[in-house]
Design a protein around this motif. Structure first.
Motif, PDB file in Angstrom:
ATOM      1  N   LEU A  47       4.641  10.330  -6.797  1.00 13.99           N
ATOM      2  CA  LEU A  47       5.704  10.739  -7.939  1.00 13.99           C
ATOM      3  C   LEU A  47       5.154  10.991  -9.102  1.00 13.99           C
ATOM      4  O   LEU A  47       5.625  11.840  -9.849  1.00 13.99           O
ATOM      5  N   GLY A  48       3.959  10.299  -9.558  1.00 12.65           N
ATOM      6  CA  GLY A  48       3.214  10.716 -10.603  1.00 12.65           C
ATOM      7  C   GLY A  48       2.714  12.106 -10.754  1.00 12.65           C
ATOM      8  O   GLY A  48       2.623  12.783 -11.824  1.00 12.65           O
ATOM      9  N   MET A 102       0.747  -1.373   0.117  1.00  5.95           N
ATOM     10  CA  MET A 102       0.212  -0.051   0.052  1.00  5.95           C
ATOM     11  C   MET A 102       1.038   1.117  -0.024  1.00  5.95           C
ATOM     12  O   MET A 102       0.527   2.026  -0.574  1.00  5.95           O
ATOM     13  N   LEU A 103       1.883   1.207   0.568  1.00  5.80           N
ATOM     14  CA  LEU A 103       2.761   2.633   0.835  1.00  5.80           C
ATOM     15  C   LEU A 103       3.421   2.548  -0.649  1.00  5.80           C
ATOM     16  O   LEU A 103       3.619   3.537  -0.874  1.00  5.80           O
ATOM     17  N   ALA A 104       3.670   1.562  -1.114  1.00  4.46           N
ATOM     18  CA  ALA A 104       4.506   1.649  -2.734  1.00  4.46           C
ATOM     19  C   ALA A 104       3.579   2.305  -3.467  1.00  4.46           C
ATOM     20  O   ALA A 104       3.829   2.999  -4.447  1.00  4.46           O
ATOM     21  N   LEU A 105       2.325   1.774  -3.402  1.00  7.17           N
ATOM     22  CA  LEU A 105       1.346   2.453  -4.270  1.00  7.17           C
ATOM     23  C   LEU A 105       0.994   3.914  -4.038  1.00  7.17           C
ATOM     24  O   LEU A 105       1.053   4.828  -4.874  1.00  7.17           O
ATOM     25  N   LEU A 106       1.071   4.416  -2.815  1.00  7.70           N
ATOM     26  CA  LEU A 106       0.943   5.775  -2.472  1.00  7.70           C
ATOM     27  C   LEU A 106       2.082   6.583  -3.003  1.00  7.70           C
ATOM     28  O   LEU A 106       2.120   7.658  -3.753  1.00  7.70           O
ATOM     29  N   TRP A 107       3.486   5.992  -2.959  1.00  2.00           N
ATOM     30  CA  TRP A 107       4.560   6.474  -3.299  1.00  2.00           C
ATOM     31  C   TRP A 107       4.414   6.648  -4.811  1.00  2.00           C
ATOM     32  O   TRP A 107       4.920   7.614  -5.280  1.00  2.00           O
ATOM     33  N   ILE A 108       4.129   5.635  -5.697  1.00  2.00           N
ATOM     34  CA  ILE A 108       4.110   5.815  -6.944  1.00  2.00           C
ATOM     35  C   ILE A 108       3.109   6.972  -7.415  1.00  2.00           C
ATOM     36  O   ILE A 108       3.262   7.763  -8.380  1.00  2.00           O
TER      37      ILE A 108
END
Length: 101
Positions: free
Chosen positions: A10-11, A1-7
């Motif tokens: 960044l987008g 979930m944290l990786a998705l938020l980070w992406i």
């Protein structure tokens, strides 16, 4: 979930950065345009003489004119009196012709 938020974060960074740069550039260009317009206004006010010739008059919608408006050769200009005698004076001009109605 944290990786998705980070992406996602960044987008969003490049478009936000782009909008910020465009707005900053627009403000700078508007300020330069405003300065240029003020500079030309100052130059324009210096270009025209403050004192007008004694035979000048103001015609609504046209502006300041010099010379005798009843003459056929009057240039209806702020700078020259007529085509025949541009320097003037109009009084006693041998080329004077009454304008036809």
């Amino acid at each position: 979930m944290l990786a998705l938020l980070w992406i996602i974060v960044l987008g969003f960074i490049p478009p936000l950065l782009s909008v910020w740069i465009v707005r900053r550039t627009q403000k700078r260009m508007q300020a330069e345009l405003r300065r240029a317009m003020m500079a030309t206004t100052r130059v324009r006010t210096r270009r025209y003489p403050i004192s007008l010739p004694p035979d000048s008059y103001y015609l609504e919608g046209v502006g300041h004119l010099i010379g005798d408006i009843s003459c056929r050769f009057n240039a209806r200009s702020r700078y020259i009196r007529c085509a025949v005698n541009p320097e003037g004076p109009c009084q006693g001009c041998r080329h004077y012709e009454q304008k036809d109605a």
